[in-house]
Design a protein around this motif. Structure first.
Motif, short mmCIF file in Angstrom:
data_model
loop_
_atom_site.label_atom_id
_atom_site.label_comp_id
_atom_site.label_asym_id
_atom_site.label_seq_id
_atom_site.Cartn_x
_atom_site.Cartn_y
_atom_site.Cartn_z
N PHE A 142 42.79 56.63 32.04
CA PHE A 142 42.67 56.30 33.45
C PHE A 142 41.72 57.23 34.21
O PHE A 142 41.58 57.10 35.42
CB PHE A 142 44.05 56.31 34.11
N SER A 143 41.05 58.11 33.52
CA SER A 143 40.09 58.99 34.17
C SER A 143 39.03 58.16 34.89
O SER A 143 38.38 57.31 34.29
CB SER A 143 39.43 59.90 33.13
N GLY A 144 38.88 58.37 36.17
CA GLY A 144 37.92 57.63 36.97
C GLY A 144 38.43 56.30 37.50
O GLY A 144 37.74 55.62 38.26
N TYR A 145 39.63 55.90 37.11
CA TYR A 145 40.21 54.64 37.60
C TYR A 145 40.63 54.82 39.05
O TYR A 145 41.40 55.73 39.36
CB TYR A 145 41.40 54.25 36.72
N PRO A 146 40.17 53.95 39.96
CA PRO A 146 40.48 54.17 41.37
C PRO A 146 41.83 53.62 41.84
O PRO A 146 42.24 53.89 42.96
CB PRO A 146 39.33 53.44 42.08
N GLY A 147 42.53 52.87 40.99
CA GLY A 147 43.79 52.26 41.40
C GLY A 147 44.99 53.13 41.09
O GLY A 147 44.88 54.23 40.54
N LEU A 148 46.15 52.63 41.47
CA LEU A 148 47.41 53.30 41.18
C LEU A 148 47.83 53.00 39.74
O LEU A 148 47.62 51.89 39.25
CB LEU A 148 48.51 52.80 42.12
N TRP A 149 48.43 53.97 39.09
CA TRP A 149 49.00 53.76 37.77
C TRP A 149 50.10 54.79 37.59
O TRP A 149 50.15 55.81 38.26
CB TRP A 149 47.95 53.87 36.67
N TRP A 150 51.01 54.51 36.65
CA TRP A 150 52.09 55.43 36.37
C TRP A 150 52.60 55.21 34.96
O TRP A 150 52.34 54.20 34.32
CB TRP A 150 53.22 55.31 37.38
N ILE A 151 53.32 56.19 34.48
CA ILE A 151 53.95 56.12 33.16
C ILE A 151 55.37 55.62 33.36
O ILE A 151 56.10 56.13 34.21
CB ILE A 151 53.92 57.49 32.47
N ALA A 152 55.74 54.63 32.58
CA ALA A 152 57.07 54.03 32.65
C ALA A 152 57.75 54.20 31.29
O ALA A 152 57.23 54.86 30.40
CB ALA A 152 56.96 52.56 33.02
N GLY A 153 58.90 53.60 31.12
CA GLY A 153 59.57 53.58 29.82
C GLY A 153 60.10 54.94 29.39
O GLY A 153 60.51 55.77 30.20
N GLY A 154 60.06 55.16 28.09
CA GLY A 154 60.70 56.33 27.48
C GLY A 154 60.19 57.67 27.99
O GLY A 154 60.98 58.59 28.24
N TRP A 155 58.86 57.80 28.13
CA TRP A 155 58.33 59.08 28.62
C TRP A 155 58.81 59.35 30.04
O TRP A 155 59.11 60.50 30.40
CB TRP A 155 56.80 59.07 28.57
N ALA A 156 58.87 58.33 30.88
CA ALA A 156 59.33 58.50 32.25
C ALA A 156 60.82 58.87 32.28
O ALA A 156 61.24 59.74 33.05
CB ALA A 156 59.09 57.23 33.06
N ILE A 157 61.60 58.23 31.43
CA ILE A 157 63.03 58.55 31.36
C ILE A 157 63.22 59.98 30.90
O ILE A 157 64.05 60.72 31.43
CB ILE A 157 63.76 57.55 30.44
N GLU A 158 62.42 60.39 29.90
CA GLU A 158 62.51 61.78 29.43
C GLU A 158 62.18 62.77 30.54
O GLU A 158 62.87 63.77 30.72
CB GLU A 158 61.58 62.00 28.25
N ALA A 159 61.13 62.49 31.30
CA ALA A 159 60.75 63.38 32.40
C ALA A 159 61.86 63.46 33.44
O ALA A 159 62.15 64.53 33.98
CB ALA A 159 59.45 62.90 33.04
N PHE A 160 62.51 62.34 33.72
CA PHE A 160 63.59 62.30 34.70
C PHE A 160 64.84 63.02 34.19
O PHE A 160 65.44 63.82 34.89
CB PHE A 160 63.94 60.85 35.05
N ALA A 161 65.20 62.73 32.94
CA ALA A 161 66.45 63.28 32.39
C ALA A 161 66.29 64.69 31.84
O ALA A 161 67.27 65.43 31.74
CB ALA A 161 66.96 62.36 31.27
N GLY A 162 65.06 65.06 31.48
CA GLY A 162 64.84 66.39 30.91
C GLY A 162 65.34 66.53 29.49
O GLY A 162 65.47 67.64 28.99
N ILE A 163 65.61 65.42 28.82
CA ILE A 163 66.10 65.45 27.44
C ILE A 163 64.99 64.91 26.54
O ILE A 163 64.70 63.71 26.57
CB ILE A 163 67.38 64.62 27.28
N PRO A 164 64.36 65.78 25.73
CA PRO A 164 63.27 65.31 24.88
C PRO A 164 63.77 64.43 23.73
O PRO A 164 64.90 64.57 23.27
CB PRO A 164 62.64 66.60 24.35
N ARG A 165 62.91 63.53 23.31
CA ARG A 165 63.18 62.68 22.16
C ARG A 165 61.85 62.24 21.58
O ARG A 165 60.84 62.30 22.26
CB ARG A 165 64.04 61.48 22.54
N PRO A 166 61.83 61.77 20.33
CA PRO A 166 60.57 61.30 19.73
C PRO A 166 60.07 60.03 20.42
O PRO A 166 60.86 59.20 20.86
CB PRO A 166 60.92 61.01 18.28
N HIS A 167 58.75 59.90 20.51
CA HIS A 167 58.13 58.71 21.11
C HIS A 167 57.09 58.17 20.15
O HIS A 167 56.36 58.93 19.53
CB HIS A 167 57.45 59.05 22.43
#
Length: 73
Positions: free
Chosen positions: A26-51
């Motif tokens: 997304f480098s240089g992409y002018p729109g909005l974007w975000w990470i969803a799914g497992g990585w986002a859940i891990e960031a929220f919960a603070g519990i690492p797991r394999p992806h």
């Protein structure tokens, strides 16, 4: 439904991706974007797991903008 081996035969192997890969994509992409799914859940919960994949999202209205951004890749 296709099994894993059939999917790999048709589309090739699925490389593991990380949030750093999303930053590069997304480098240089002018729109909005975000990470969803497992990585986002891990960031929220603070519990690492394999992806094995990375779920990225954009607003539906920005699909054309993302297509334009990815055209050169």
């Amino acid at each position: 439904m296709l099994d894993h081996n059939e999917i790999v035969r048709l589309y090739g192997p699925w490389p593991h991706r990380t949030p750093a890969d999303a930053v590069d994509l997304f480098s240089g992409y002018p729109g909005l974007w975000w990470i969803a799914g497992g990585w986002a859940i891990e960031a929220f919960a603070g519990i690492p797991r394999p992806h094995g994949d990375l779920d990225l999202s954009i607003p539906r209205s920005d699909v054309g903008l993302l297509r334009e951004h990815l055209k050169q890749r």
